[in-house]
Motif scaffolding. Structure first.
Motif, short mmCIF file in Angstrom:
data_model
loop_
_atom_site.label_atom_id
_atom_site.label_comp_id
_atom_site.label_asym_id
_atom_site.label_seq_id
_atom_site.Cartn_x
_atom_site.Cartn_y
_atom_site.Cartn_z
N PHE A 62 0.87 -1.17 0.00
CA PHE A 62 0.00 0.00 0.00
C PHE A 62 0.91 1.23 0.00
O PHE A 62 1.31 1.69 1.05
CB PHE A 62 -0.88 -0.06 1.26
N PRO A 63 1.26 1.77 -1.18
CA PRO A 63 2.26 2.85 -1.26
C PRO A 63 1.85 4.11 -0.48
O PRO A 63 0.66 4.35 -0.23
CB PRO A 63 2.35 3.17 -2.75
N ILE A 64 2.85 4.89 -0.13
CA ILE A 64 2.62 6.08 0.68
C ILE A 64 1.71 7.08 -0.04
O ILE A 64 0.81 7.65 0.57
CB ILE A 64 3.96 6.72 1.07
N TRP A 65 1.94 7.30 -1.32
CA TRP A 65 1.11 8.26 -2.05
C TRP A 65 -0.35 7.83 -2.06
O TRP A 65 -1.26 8.66 -1.98
CB TRP A 65 1.62 8.48 -3.47
N LEU A 66 -0.60 6.51 -2.12
CA LEU A 66 -1.97 6.03 -2.09
C LEU A 66 -2.57 6.18 -0.70
O LEU A 66 -3.76 6.49 -0.55
CB LEU A 66 -2.00 4.56 -2.53
N ARG A 67 -1.75 6.01 0.32
CA ARG A 67 -2.22 6.22 1.70
C ARG A 67 -2.69 7.65 1.90
O ARG A 67 -3.71 7.91 2.52
CB ARG A 67 -1.11 5.91 2.70
N ILE A 68 -1.90 8.60 1.38
CA ILE A 68 -2.25 10.02 1.53
C ILE A 68 -3.58 10.31 0.85
O ILE A 68 -4.45 11.00 1.40
CB ILE A 68 -1.12 10.92 0.96
N ILE A 69 -3.77 9.77 -0.35
CA ILE A 69 -5.01 9.99 -1.08
C ILE A 69 -6.19 9.39 -0.32
O ILE A 69 -7.25 10.02 -0.19
CB ILE A 69 -4.92 9.41 -2.51
N VAL A 70 -6.00 8.19 0.22
CA VAL A 70 -7.08 7.53 0.97
C VAL A 70 -7.44 8.34 2.21
O VAL A 70 -8.61 8.53 2.53
CB VAL A 70 -6.69 6.08 1.32
N VAL A 71 -6.43 8.83 2.92
CA VAL A 71 -6.69 9.63 4.12
C VAL A 71 -7.44 10.92 3.76
O VAL A 71 -8.39 11.31 4.45
CB VAL A 71 -5.38 9.93 4.87
N LEU A 72 -7.04 11.56 2.68
CA LEU A 72 -7.74 12.78 2.26
C LEU A 72 -9.19 12.48 1.87
O LEU A 72 -10.10 13.26 2.20
CB LEU A 72 -7.01 13.44 1.09
N LEU A 73 -9.42 11.36 1.20
CA LEU A 73 -10.79 10.99 0.84
C LEU A 73 -11.63 10.68 2.08
O LEU A 73 -12.81 11.07 2.15
CB LEU A 73 -10.78 9.78 -0.10
N ILE A 74 -11.04 10.02 3.04
CA ILE A 74 -11.77 9.73 4.29
C ILE A 74 -12.11 11.02 5.02
O ILE A 74 -13.21 11.18 5.54
CB ILE A 74 -10.95 8.77 5.18
N CYS A 75 -11.16 11.96 5.04
CA CYS A 75 -11.41 13.26 5.69
C CYS A 75 -12.55 14.01 4.98
O CYS A 75 -13.41 14.59 5.63
CB CYS A 75 -10.14 14.11 5.71
N ALA A 76 -12.54 13.99 3.64
CA ALA A 76 -13.60 14.67 2.89
C ALA A 76 -14.94 14.00 3.15
O ALA A 76 -15.97 14.68 3.32
CB ALA A 76 -13.27 14.65 1.39
N GLY A 77 -14.96 12.68 3.20
CA GLY A 77 -16.20 11.96 3.49
C GLY A 77 -16.72 12.28 4.88
O GLY A 77 -17.94 12.44 5.09
N ALA A 78 -15.81 12.38 5.85
CA ALA A 78 -16.22 12.72 7.22
C ALA A 78 -16.78 14.14 7.27
O ALA A 78 -17.75 14.40 7.99
CB ALA A 78 -15.04 12.57 8.18
N LEU A 79 -16.20 15.05 6.50
CA LEU A 79 -16.69 16.42 6.46
C LEU A 79 -18.10 16.47 5.88
O LEU A 79 -19.01 17.11 6.44
CB LEU A 79 -15.75 17.29 5.63
N VAL A 80 -18.31 15.77 4.78
CA VAL A 80 -19.64 15.76 4.14
C VAL A 80 -20.66 15.12 5.08
O VAL A 80 -21.79 15.63 5.25
CB VAL A 80 -19.57 15.02 2.79
N ALA A 81 -20.29 14.00 5.70
CA ALA A 81 -21.21 13.33 6.62
C ALA A 81 -21.55 14.23 7.81
O ALA A 81 -22.69 14.31 8.24
CB ALA A 81 -20.60 12.01 7.12
N GLY A 82 -20.54 14.93 8.33
CA GLY A 82 -20.77 15.85 9.44
C GLY A 82 -21.67 17.01 9.05
O GLY A 82 -22.54 17.42 9.83
N LEU A 83 -21.48 17.54 7.85
CA LEU A 83 -22.35 18.62 7.37
C LEU A 83 -23.80 18.15 7.27
O LEU A 83 -24.73 18.84 7.72
CB LEU A 83 -21.89 19.12 6.00
N MET A 84 -23.99 16.98 6.70
CA MET A 84 -25.34 16.47 6.50
C MET A 84 -26.02 16.14 7.84
O MET A 84 -27.20 16.43 8.02
CB MET A 84 -25.32 15.25 5.60
N ILE A 85 -25.27 15.57 8.76
CA ILE A 85 -25.84 15.26 10.07
C ILE A 85 -26.15 16.55 10.83
O ILE A 85 -27.21 16.69 11.42
CB ILE A 85 -24.89 14.35 10.88
N GLY A 86 -25.22 17.48 10.78
CA GLY A 86 -25.44 18.74 11.49
C GLY A 86 -26.60 19.54 10.94
O GLY A 86 -27.41 20.08 11.69
#
Length: 115
Positions: A62-86
């Motif tokens: 699991f290369p480092i560059w792919l890890r960074i992309i996955v973490v950024l996508l998870i953060c964006a998903g958490a932001l969207v989910a938080g906005l919708m719940i809020g």
């Protein structure tokens, strides 16, 4: 008649004296002890170099560059989910409205209070 405790302490005292005498007899500075330390240091360096040479290169599945992309996508998903719940659950609105541009423009207008 000596007890076991006094025999132990007497033996300990004798061994301490013997160690002190050995320390006094060892040469200090540029003598034999210094040359032994250099050879020990050299031996440790050689051992470290051999370990580095014999070590397998690590292959990342699991290369480092792919890890960074996955973490950024998870953060964006958490932001969207938080906005919708809020907005939808806590704010009693429609959750999908939290993603519309008009909603955010209205919020910005309220905060800035343009007349």
């Amino acid at each position: 008649m000596p007890t076991k405790q006094s025999e132990k302490t007497a033996a300990e005292k004798e061994s301490r004296k013997a160690r002190r005498q050995e320390k006094k007899q060892k040469p200090v500075g540029n003598g034999q002890a210094a040359s032994e330390k250099l050879t020990r240091k050299e031996q440790k360096k050689k051992q470290k170099e051999e370990k580095r040479k014999n070590k397998k290169p690590r292959r990342r599945i699991f290369p480092i560059w792919l890890r960074i992309i996955v973490v950024l996508l998870i953060c964006a998903g958490a932001l969207v989910a938080g906005l919708m719940i809020g907005y939808g659950v806590i704010g009693d609105g429609v959750p999908s409205d939290a993603l519309k541009k008009e909603t955010w423009q209205h919020i910005i207008d309220i905060v800035i209070k343009t007349d």
